[in-house]
Design a protein around this motif. Structure first.
Motif, short mmCIF file in Angstrom:
data_model
loop_
_atom_site.label_atom_id
_atom_site.label_comp_id
_atom_site.label_asym_id
_atom_site.label_seq_id
_atom_site.Cartn_x
_atom_site.Cartn_y
_atom_site.Cartn_z
N VAL A 1 -30.61 40.57 -5.14
CA VAL A 1 -30.32 41.08 -6.47
C VAL A 1 -30.70 40.04 -7.51
O VAL A 1 -30.30 38.88 -7.42
N ASP A 2 -31.50 40.46 -8.47
CA ASP A 2 -31.91 39.56 -9.53
C ASP A 2 -30.75 39.35 -10.50
O ASP A 2 -30.29 40.30 -11.13
N PRO A 3 -30.23 38.11 -10.63
CA PRO A 3 -29.09 37.89 -11.53
C PRO A 3 -29.40 38.18 -12.98
O PRO A 3 -28.50 38.42 -13.78
N ALA A 4 -30.68 38.17 -13.34
CA ALA A 4 -31.06 38.46 -14.72
C ALA A 4 -31.31 39.96 -14.94
O ALA A 4 -31.59 40.39 -16.05
N GLY A 5 -31.26 40.74 -13.84
CA GLY A 5 -31.53 42.17 -13.95
C GLY A 5 -30.26 42.97 -14.16
O GLY A 5 -29.37 42.57 -14.90
N GLY A 6 -30.18 44.09 -13.47
CA GLY A 6 -29.02 44.96 -13.64
C GLY A 6 -29.35 46.14 -14.54
O GLY A 6 -30.51 46.39 -14.87
N LEU A 7 -28.31 46.86 -14.94
CA LEU A 7 -28.49 48.05 -15.76
C LEU A 7 -28.27 47.74 -17.23
O LEU A 7 -27.32 47.06 -17.60
N ALA A 8 -29.14 48.27 -18.05
CA ALA A 8 -28.96 48.24 -19.50
C ALA A 8 -28.55 49.64 -19.93
O ALA A 8 -28.90 50.63 -19.28
N GLY A 9 -27.80 49.75 -20.99
CA GLY A 9 -27.39 51.08 -21.42
C GLY A 9 -26.67 51.05 -22.74
O GLY A 9 -26.49 50.00 -23.36
N GLY A 10 -26.27 52.22 -23.16
CA GLY A 10 -25.55 52.35 -24.41
C GLY A 10 -25.06 53.77 -24.59
O GLY A 10 -25.41 54.68 -23.82
N TRP A 11 -24.25 53.98 -25.63
CA TRP A 11 -23.71 55.29 -25.95
C TRP A 11 -24.48 55.87 -27.12
O TRP A 11 -24.81 55.17 -28.07
N TYR A 12 -24.76 57.18 -27.04
CA TYR A 12 -25.60 57.83 -28.03
C TYR A 12 -25.06 59.22 -28.37
O TYR A 12 -24.36 59.85 -27.57
N LEU A 13 -25.43 59.66 -29.56
CA LEU A 13 -25.21 61.04 -29.96
C LEU A 13 -26.54 61.77 -29.87
O LEU A 13 -27.50 61.40 -30.55
N GLN A 14 -26.61 62.77 -28.99
CA GLN A 14 -27.85 63.51 -28.77
C GLN A 14 -27.71 64.93 -29.31
O GLN A 14 -26.76 65.63 -28.97
#
Length: 230
Positions: free
Chosen positions: A161-174
């Motif tokens: 597992v790349d320690p600099a990786g992982g999931l990016a995300g956020g909350w949005y109004l669609q």
């Protein structure tokens, strides 16, 4: 902007009593579990099934249109990581007749691990119609607002597992507009997602201080619902 005060988590009963946060959380959960009314099950509406990788069979009502919009957005996010043919199939199954969706889904970059996760989770659905369960005629359109959490990044598991990786995300109004016709819902238009304040998972105070919560007024109102519930 002045700082917004927050309620203390300390309990008062004759004298000040301070409990560990974990204990307070456990007690609050137990009390809420005992006293809360039954929550509707998040099961698919009657008649909904999957066809061509897309849920179909939603009712021809404003509520059915809202549930269809939530399901379509999830299907489109998954299609980003699929082949060109699979993406075209999903787009064709969610768009209204005569509406082009050529630019609706892009292509996700492939990480070093070779596997990408792109996923949207719909938390709340809102439709402005007064009667959500009124049967609509062919050609009727509904405007839908969704509160979504979008995630993307390299998949984890089966290797380093790349320690600099992982999931990016956020909350949005669609926001979407859907049209009812021929026994199915189809997307007519899709607005660009608008970032909104994320929920505070700690339950103590908002991260970063006061925020503009006005964009969330509809999707967090009593008239909104969790997709697939009644």
């Amino acid at each position: 902007m002045r700082e917004v005060p927050y309620k203390s988590t300390a309990a008062r009963r004759g004298h000040r009593l301070v409990l560990p946060i974990a204990a307070v959380a456990v007690v609050a959960f137990a009390v809420g579990w005992v006293s809360a009314p039954s929550v509707p099950q998040q099961s698919p509406p009657l008649g909904v099934r999957v066809s061509g990788g897309v849920p179909v069979g939603f009712a021809g009502t404003a509520r059915g249109g809202g549930d269809a919009a939530a399901a379509y957005v999830v299907s489109l996010s998954v299609a980003v990581t699929q082949s060109d043919a699979a993406r075209r199939s999903v787009i064709g199954n969610v768009m209204a007749d005569g509406v082009s969706g050529a630019e609706l889904v892009g292509e996700a970059p492939t990480p070093a691990t070779g596997v990408t996760i792109v996923q949207t989770v719909v938390a709340r659905v809102w439709v402005p119609n007064d009667d959500l369960d009124e049967v609509l005629p062919d050609g009727a359109e509904v405007d839908v607002r969704l509160l979504v959490c979008a995630l993307s990044g390299a998949a984890i598991g089966g290797g380093a597992v790349d320690p600099a990786g992982g999931l990016a995300g956020g909350w949005y109004l669609q926001e979407l507009r859907l049209r009812w016709g021929g026994g199915r819902w189809g997307i007519v238009a899709v607005q660009r997602p608008v970032p909104v304040p994320p929920p505070d998972l700690r339950g103590t105070q908002r991260d970063g201080g006061p925020r503009d919560m006005r964009p969330l007024a509809d999707v967090l109102s009593p008239r909104s619902w969790v997709p697939g519930t009644v």
